[in-house]
Design a protein around this motif. Structure first.
Motif, PDB file in Angstrom:
ATOM      1  N   PRO A 125       0.823  -1.213   0.000  1.00 48.19           N
ATOM      2  CA  PRO A 125       0.000   0.000   0.000  1.00 48.19           C
ATOM      3  C   PRO A 125       0.855   1.261   0.000  1.00 48.19           C
ATOM      4  O   PRO A 125       2.007   1.248   0.440  1.00 48.19           O
ATOM      5  CB  PRO A 125      -0.805  -0.130   1.298  1.00 48.19           C
ATOM      6  CG  PRO A 125      -0.005  -1.030   2.163  1.00 48.19           C
ATOM      7  CD  PRO A 125       0.705  -1.980   1.252  1.00 48.19           C
ATOM      8  N   HIS A 141      -5.170   0.111  -5.243  1.00 45.52           N
ATOM      9  CA  HIS A 141      -4.660  -1.162  -4.735  1.00 45.52           C
ATOM     10  C   HIS A 141      -5.508  -2.285  -5.323  1.00 45.52           C
ATOM     11  O   HIS A 141      -6.741  -2.147  -5.425  1.00 45.52           O
ATOM     12  CB  HIS A 141      -4.759  -1.179  -3.204  1.00 45.52           C
ATOM     13  CG  HIS A 141      -4.007  -2.291  -2.562  1.00 45.52           C
ATOM     14  ND1 HIS A 141      -4.441  -3.601  -2.578  1.00 45.52           N
ATOM     15  CD2 HIS A 141      -2.827  -2.292  -1.870  1.00 45.52           C
ATOM     16  CE1 HIS A 141      -3.576  -4.351  -1.940  1.00 45.52           C
ATOM     17  NE2 HIS A 141      -2.587  -3.593  -1.497  1.00 45.52           N
ATOM     18  N   PRO A 172      -5.177  -4.106   2.691  1.00 45.26           N
ATOM     19  CA  PRO A 172      -3.799  -3.654   2.503  1.00 45.26           C
ATOM     20  C   PRO A 172      -2.775  -4.616   3.065  1.00 45.26           C
ATOM     21  O   PRO A 172      -1.607  -4.602   2.678  1.00 45.26           O
ATOM     22  CB  PRO A 172      -3.768  -2.314   3.253  1.00 45.26           C
ATOM     23  CG  PRO A 172      -4.848  -2.431   4.276  1.00 45.26           C
ATOM     24  CD  PRO A 172      -5.916  -3.282   3.649  1.00 45.26           C
ATOM     25  N   ALA A 226      -2.079   1.725  -4.133  1.00 45.75           N
ATOM     26  CA  ALA A 226      -0.874   0.905  -4.189  1.00 45.75           C
ATOM     27  C   ALA A 226       0.352   1.796  -4.357  1.00 45.75           C
ATOM     28  O   ALA A 226       0.294   2.812  -5.042  1.00 45.75           O
ATOM     29  CB  ALA A 226      -0.955  -0.086  -5.333  1.00 45.75           C
TER      30      ALA A 226
END
Length: 253
Positions: free
Chosen positions: A134, A153, A194, A247
């Motif tokens: 993350p 992400h 995450p 991300a």
């Protein structure tokens, strides 16, 4: 019970007979002398259907809690007959359940139920999504210098609903006390993983639109979010970043 002449698993007749009691026992099914093939295959069929009902209930526990076990099992039987598994991976079985509920007359009085199912499906999709680091504080400097761009992400998903789906999901999965829902306003929800655990959080206005637009046109994501009444872009980005919805860049600036 099964002879060497049993049809291959790819034979659609065998799979169909496992789910439909109205179909004849497939060719190749044998049993000991004195036993009836129909009776023994019915036991196998019941086990198959019961296993699929269990798999669906494990994927949609909040839906099952809302409607009750008996109603859920009866609904699941109808769903399984209309949407049998398409492959051996049970994680993907039941993907059509929310749309099935939306068109299922017996639950017309529970208009929020399909979105609760959609939230549960997103939680499972997030759990099985690809891993990615993350976005962290050290990555923000690169973003501010234009050396990298925000990207979603792979385990982050957003759901916009006119119903308080996150509240209902939490209440019916033991994450919050069960009680009356005082505020029936809609909720935008982020589902994300995450790290190792899936989390679901409320999103401020415009955040779900921003995250979805990020996939298609990052330059237009901010404009799309700000078109939502009450949207605050710094709050949107901060909320999504803190939850792990972005991300980190694939390469270090």
């Amino acid at each position: 019970m099964v002879s060497p002449a049993l049809p291959s698993p790819a034979d659609g007749r065998f799979a169909a007979a496992c789910l439909d009691a109205g179909l004849p026992v497939p060719d190749g099914i044998a049993c000991p002398p004195g036993e009836r093939r129909e009776r023994r295959f019915a036991v196998y069929r019941n086990n198959v259907v019961a296993s699929l009902i269990g798999a669906l209930g494990a994927k949609y526990p909040a839906v099952a809690a809302i409607v009750g076990d008996d109603f859920f099992r009866a609904t699941a039987r109808l769903f399984i007959a209309a949407h049998p598994p398409r492959g051996p991976v049970m994680a993907w079985f039941g993907a059509e359940f929310a749309d099935f509920l939306a068109a299922f007359p017996p639950v017309a009085g529970l208009p929020y139920l399909p979105d609760v199912a959609r939230l549960e499906a997103l939680a499972l999709a997030s759990f099985h999504a690809a891993d990615a680091r993350p976005l962290g504080a050290c990555d923000l400097a690169g973003l501010s210098r234009g050396q990298a761009a925000l990207r979603r992400h792979p385990a982050a998903f957003a759901l916009r609903s006119p119903w308080p789906v996150l509240t209902l999901w939490r209440m019916n999965t033991g994450r919050a006390p069960l009680g009356e829902v005082d505020d029936w306003r809609g909720e935008d929800v982020l589902v994300v993983r995450p790290g190792l655990d899936v989390a679901a959080v409320n999103l401020p206005p415009g955040a779900a639109v921003f995250l979805d637009a990020l996939d298609h046109d990052p330059a237009a994501a901010a404009a799309a979010a700000l078109a939502v009444p009450g949207a605050d872009l710094p709050l949107i980005v901060a909320t999504l970043a803190q939850a792990g919805a972005f991300a980190a860049p694939e390469t270090t600036p």
